[in-house]
Motif scaffolding. Structure first.
Motif, short mmCIF file in Angstrom:
data_model
loop_
_atom_site.label_atom_id
_atom_site.label_comp_id
_atom_site.label_asym_id
_atom_site.label_seq_id
_atom_site.Cartn_x
_atom_site.Cartn_y
_atom_site.Cartn_z
N PRO A 105 0.48 -11.37 15.04
CA PRO A 105 0.12 -10.10 15.67
C PRO A 105 -0.70 -9.21 14.74
O PRO A 105 -0.69 -9.37 13.52
CB PRO A 105 1.46 -9.44 16.00
CG PRO A 105 2.51 -10.26 15.36
CD PRO A 105 1.92 -11.54 14.89
N SER A 106 -1.38 -8.27 15.34
CA SER A 106 -2.14 -7.26 14.62
C SER A 106 -1.21 -6.51 13.67
O SER A 106 -0.09 -6.18 14.04
CB SER A 106 -2.76 -6.34 15.66
OG SER A 106 -3.51 -5.38 15.04
N GLY A 107 -1.68 -6.27 12.46
CA GLY A 107 -0.88 -5.52 11.49
C GLY A 107 0.08 -6.38 10.69
O GLY A 107 0.84 -5.86 9.87
N SER A 108 0.05 -7.70 10.89
CA SER A 108 1.03 -8.54 10.19
C SER A 108 0.62 -8.86 8.75
O SER A 108 1.40 -9.42 8.00
CB SER A 108 1.30 -9.83 10.98
OG SER A 108 0.11 -10.52 11.27
N GLY A 109 -0.63 -8.51 8.39
CA GLY A 109 -1.04 -8.70 6.99
C GLY A 109 -2.05 -9.83 6.78
O GLY A 109 -2.35 -10.19 5.65
N LYS A 110 -2.61 -10.36 7.86
CA LYS A 110 -3.52 -11.51 7.75
C LYS A 110 -4.79 -11.17 6.96
O LYS A 110 -5.17 -11.90 6.05
CB LYS A 110 -3.90 -12.02 9.15
CG LYS A 110 -2.69 -12.34 10.03
CD LYS A 110 -3.10 -12.82 11.41
CE LYS A 110 -3.90 -11.83 12.25
NZ LYS A 110 -3.16 -10.58 12.59
N SER A 111 -5.43 -10.07 7.33
CA SER A 111 -6.67 -9.69 6.62
C SER A 111 -6.37 -9.35 5.16
O SER A 111 -7.14 -9.71 4.26
CB SER A 111 -7.32 -8.47 7.29
OG SER A 111 -7.74 -8.80 8.59
N THR A 112 -5.27 -8.67 4.94
CA THR A 112 -4.89 -8.32 3.57
C THR A 112 -4.66 -9.58 2.74
O THR A 112 -5.07 -9.66 1.58
CB THR A 112 -3.63 -7.43 3.59
OG1 THR A 112 -3.89 -6.28 4.39
CG2 THR A 112 -3.25 -6.98 2.18
N VAL A 122 3.31 -4.66 2.57
CA VAL A 122 2.51 -5.36 3.58
C VAL A 122 2.64 -6.88 3.48
O VAL A 122 2.69 -7.58 4.49
CB VAL A 122 1.04 -4.91 3.46
CG1 VAL A 122 0.12 -5.78 4.29
CG2 VAL A 122 0.90 -3.45 3.89
N ASN A 145 4.23 1.07 1.92
CA ASN A 145 4.11 0.06 2.97
C ASN A 145 4.04 -1.34 2.34
O ASN A 145 3.01 -1.74 1.80
CB ASN A 145 2.86 0.36 3.81
CG ASN A 145 2.76 -0.50 5.06
OD1 ASN A 145 3.67 -1.29 5.36
ND2 ASN A 145 1.66 -0.34 5.78
N PHE A 200 0.88 -1.16 0.00
CA PHE A 200 0.00 0.00 0.00
C PHE A 200 0.92 1.21 0.00
O PHE A 200 1.54 1.50 1.03
CB PHE A 200 -0.90 0.03 1.24
CG PHE A 200 -1.93 -1.08 1.29
CD1 PHE A 200 -2.98 -1.11 0.37
CD2 PHE A 200 -1.86 -2.06 2.26
CE1 PHE A 200 -3.94 -2.11 0.43
CE2 PHE A 200 -2.82 -3.07 2.32
CZ PHE A 200 -3.85 -3.09 1.40
P1 ADP Z 1 -3.82 -7.91 10.27
O1 ADP Z 1 -5.09 -8.40 9.68
O2 ADP Z 1 -2.79 -8.98 10.42
O3 ADP Z 1 -4.03 -7.16 11.54
P2 ADP Z 1 -3.84 -6.10 8.02
O4 ADP Z 1 -3.80 -6.98 6.82
O5 ADP Z 1 -5.15 -5.53 8.40
O6 ADP Z 1 -3.17 -6.87 9.25
O7 ADP Z 1 -2.86 -4.88 7.80
C1 ADP Z 1 -1.52 -5.05 7.42
C2 ADP Z 1 -0.93 -3.70 7.10
O8 ADP Z 1 -1.55 -3.16 5.94
C3 ADP Z 1 -1.11 -2.65 8.18
O9 ADP Z 1 0.07 -1.88 8.23
C4 ADP Z 1 -2.26 -1.83 7.69
O10 ADP Z 1 -2.20 -0.53 8.18
C5 ADP Z 1 -2.06 -1.87 6.19
N1 ADP Z 1 -3.33 -1.76 5.44
C6 ADP Z 1 -4.36 -2.67 5.46
N2 ADP Z 1 -5.33 -2.30 4.63
C7 ADP Z 1 -4.94 -1.14 4.06
C8 ADP Z 1 -5.52 -0.25 3.08
N3 ADP Z 1 -6.71 -0.51 2.53
N4 ADP Z 1 -4.81 0.85 2.72
C9 ADP Z 1 -3.61 1.09 3.27
N5 ADP Z 1 -3.00 0.31 4.18
C10 ADP Z 1 -3.65 -0.79 4.57
#
Ligand code: ADP
Ligand code: MG
Length: 247
Positions: free
Chosen positions: A44-51, A25, A23, A20
């Motif tokens: 951990p939170s922010g590791s990229g799981k949801s992405t 990710v 970043n 992103f």
């Molecule tokens: P997790 O699910 O493991 O907590 P995320 O996948 O939500 O992690 O996020 C991973 C990284 O990507 C974070 O730094 C988050 O801020 C960034 N991020 C997630 N979605 C977006 C987006 N739509 N635009 C910009 N940055 C994003």
């Protein structure tokens, strides 16, 4: 040689990179789930799981890497096609508050599967029955507990007859006493042979229900393996530290 060399019915992410802006990710992620198996993803939170889940169902296109279903790349297909084959359940249930429970489940059946009203309703009721909520069919989501709402969201995803189910922290927004019922439903699905990728903070579920566990940190897969191996014999400091923080 025939295709039988390759396991079929699997979903696989291969060498996924995604940024992103500046970043970075996802930094070369590999994740594979076999047909009928459950892969859990922890970290951990922010590791990229949801992405990663969003890339795997093509809500976001990766910068690099491939997504394979049944061993075939899906990146050149219409993304809507893949999304129909993957059901998704989020932390926030995202139900329509002004529709009844059964309308929430039948809506996509009418819109996407183009079923006539009566058939959509009867299929929706059958799905609600499976999650134990047929008696709430005509209630509004706001009159249900969080756990019940999440089971409606699961019924809604299942009604589309997906080949794979994704769960993204499906129990994280629930009051503690409601978590169990949703996890039990997810465990039933796993035992019933659904192919699932489950991002979760529930280490008990990850250890006891999933077939493989993948630990992600800062956009990389740090360790992946069978639950006993990941939980009982972590090989890296990073995973050891994570486990001692969450267990
Ligand atoms: P997790 O699910 O493991 O907590 P995320 O996948 O939500 O992690 O996020 C991973 C990284 O990507 C974070 O730094 C988050 O801020 C960034 N991020 C997630 N979605 C977006 C987006 N739509 N635009 C910009 N940055 C994003
Ligand atoms: Mg997340």
């Amino acid at each position: 040689m025939s295709e039988s060399h390759f396991a079929s019915g699997s979903l696989e992410a291969k060498g996924i990179h995604l940024s992103f802006g500046s970043n970075h990710v996802l930094r070369g992620i590999d994740l594979r789930v076999e047909k009928g198996r459950t892969a859990s993803v922890i970290g951990p939170s922010g590791s990229g799981k949801s992405t990663l889940l969003r890339v795997m169902n093509r809500l976001i296109e990766p910068d690099e890497g491939d997504i394979l279903l049944d061993g075939n790349s899906v990146l050149r297909e219409n993304p809507d096609e893949l999304r129909r084959r993957i059901g998704m359940v989020f932390q926030q249930f995202n139900l329509f508050p002004h529709k009844t429970v059964v309308e929430n489940v039948s809506f996509a059946l009418r819109k996407l599967r183009k079923l006539p009203k009566d058939q959509a309703r009867s299929e929706a009721l059958a799905q609600l029955d499976l999650v134990g909520l047929k008696h709430k069919a005509d209630a509004r989501p706001g009159n249900l507990s969080g756990g019940q709402q999440q089971r409606v969201a699961i019924a809604r995803a299942l009604a589309m007859k997906p080949e794979v189910m994704f769960f993204d922290e499906a129990t994280s927004a629930l009051d503690p006493e409601l978590v169990k019922g949703v996890l039990a439903l997810m465990a039933d699905l796993a035992k019933g042979g659904m192919t699932m990728v489950v991002v979760t903070h529930e280490m008990g579920f990850s250890r006891n229900v999933s077939d493989t566990v993948t630990f992600m940190d800062r956009g990389v897969v740090v360790e992946t393996g069978a639950p006993e191996q990941v939980f009982d014999s972590p090989r890296t400091d990073r995973l050891q530290r994570f486990l001692s923080d969450v267990l």
